[in-house]
Design an enzyme around this catalytic site. Structure first.
Site, PDB file in Angstrom:
ATOM      1  N   VAL A  19       0.675  -1.118   0.084  1.00  0.00           N
ATOM      2  CA  VAL A  19       0.031   0.334  -0.038  1.00  0.00           C
ATOM      3  C   VAL A  19       0.392   1.031  -0.360  1.00  0.00           C
ATOM      4  O   VAL A  19       0.560   2.080  -0.351  1.00  0.00           O
ATOM      5  CB  VAL A  19      -1.285  -0.033   1.277  1.00  0.00           C
ATOM      6  CG1 VAL A  19      -1.574   1.445   1.521  1.00  0.00           C
ATOM      7  CG2 VAL A  19      -2.023  -1.244   0.954  1.00  0.00           C
ATOM      8  N   LYS A 164      -3.547  -5.114  13.801  1.00  0.00           N
ATOM      9  CA  LYS A 164      -3.947  -4.599  13.509  1.00  0.00           C
ATOM     10  C   LYS A 164      -4.540  -3.601  14.600  1.00  0.00           C
ATOM     11  O   LYS A 164      -4.874  -1.796  14.654  1.00  0.00           O
ATOM     12  CB  LYS A 164      -4.800  -4.800  12.931  1.00  0.00           C
ATOM     13  CG  LYS A 164      -4.091  -5.204  10.778  1.00  0.00           C
ATOM     14  CD  LYS A 164      -2.758  -3.621  10.691  1.00  0.00           C
ATOM     15  CE  LYS A 164      -2.009  -4.108   9.707  1.00  0.00           C
ATOM     16  NZ  LYS A 164      -0.502  -3.444   9.139  1.00  0.00           N
ATOM     17  N   LEU A 189      -8.981  -6.346   2.673  1.00  0.00           N
ATOM     18  CA  LEU A 189      -8.350  -7.718   1.642  1.00  0.00           C
ATOM     19  C   LEU A 189      -7.406  -6.942  -0.109  1.00  0.00           C
ATOM     20  O   LEU A 189      -8.293  -6.522  -0.785  1.00  0.00           O
ATOM     21  CB  LEU A 189      -8.554  -9.330   1.443  1.00  0.00           C
ATOM     22  CG  LEU A 189      -7.464  -9.381   0.460  1.00  0.00           C
ATOM     23  CD1 LEU A 189      -5.644 -10.276   1.495  1.00  0.00           C
ATOM     24  CD2 LEU A 189      -7.842 -11.183  -0.398  1.00  0.00           C
TER      25      LEU A 189
END
Length: 303
Positions: A19, A164, A189
């Site tokens: 990302v 997370k 995802l």
């Protein structure tokens, strides 16, 4: 939309995550100067790409950081106006990584609090920080107010979800205490170009418990370019606040499950009974809600 003027410099930490790399590319395309802070995880394909980009892109500077070394973070943030915090572990997740990610998140937020030029943190989290509880199958709406249960994650050894959840909660607690402007994005995802080569282990860590996610209507995926766009959108929009669920598709039918398997092939092998013909028609109830992001994208922001 209340949009900030382009800032002089943004830091992406860790820019060598899947990302982070796409956020970096999008920022450069939009005219921002970028500090690519890269953790010392050993050479990776994306790290090599970033270092090669630095040779030809004058608005890109690469820094080596250790998220457990507070001083190295401070150096990479100097004179930056925003930080995109992406702490995915390229090696995947185990019990030890949970503590490391929490400590890294705390160090990044504290470093931002001590850097006068920082206006906003965009914290990249995950849907796994919101979907794992004992009673997930009975909840009608799973949205930004939802959090995964830490004891449940520990009991089931859902290390990605535990990392997370704990890291995002720690980041929020410190950001509020230190009065740092923070927004978080919780993607499903993340899929996209070369994901099976560039992000295999975090992908498999996310998918632990996938059968239960699927049956409970909380398995969702999202294209990495959309994820990167959303991160930049919540940064640029001064009215953006809190958490934002980010996904394109909820997987709640066998047809959608097959599509996801095909996207992730060969990381996930195709089930033999599906190779030639789809069977089954059961549809599981969707529980995920991303109305808040939809409102931001369409017309502004809703806290």
């Amino acid at each position: 939309m209340n949009q900030e003027k382009p800032t002089s410099c943004c830091c992406v930490l860790d820019a060598s995550t899947y990302v982070g790399f796409w956020i970096l590319k999008k920022l450069l395309t939009r005219g921002y100067s970028v500090r690519a802070a890269i953790r010392k995880n050993g050479e990776s394909i994306l790290e090599e790409k970033i270092r090669n980009m630095q040779a030809t892109e004058e608005r890109l500077v690469v820094y080596d950081v250790d998220v457990l070394d507070y001083q190295s973070i401070l150096v990479s943030l100097n004179n930056c106006n925003a930080v995109f915090c992406c702490l995915d572990n390229p090696e995947g997740y185990d019990e030890m990584e949970v503590d490391l990610e929490v400590r890294g998140a705390i160090n990044v937020v504290e470093a931002c609090a001590r850097t006068e030029s920082i206006d906003k943190i965009v914290f990249s989290s995950s849907l796994t920080a919101a979907i794992w509880t004992d009673n997930i199958g009975t909840q009608k709406d799973v949205d930004e107010k939802s959090w995964s249960d830490l004891d449940f994650c520990l009991k089931k050894k859902l290390w990605h979800a535990l990392a997370k959840t704990q890291s995002e909660k720690a980041a929020w607690a410190l950001a509020m205490d230190r009065m740092v402007n923070m927004v978080s994005v919780n993607p499903g995802l993340t899929v996209g170009p070369s994901v099976t080569q560039h992000n295999p282990r975090p992908t498999m860590s996310f998918l632990k418990g996938a059968a239960q996610m699927y049956e409970n209507g909380v398995l969702a995926y999202v294209d990495v370019e959309f994820v990167a766009d959303v991160h930049i959108r919540v940064f640029e929009d001064t009215s953006a606040c809190g958490r934002y669920f980010c996904f394109n598709q909820i997987v709640n039918t066998e047809e959608e499950a097959l599509k996801l398997v095909e996207i992730l092939s060969p990381l996930i092998p195709m089930p033999p009974r599906y190779e030639k013909d789809m069977q089954g028609s059961e549809v599981y109830e969707e529980r995920l809600r991303n109305n808040k992001l939809n409102k931001l994208v369409e017309a502004g922001s809703a806290c």
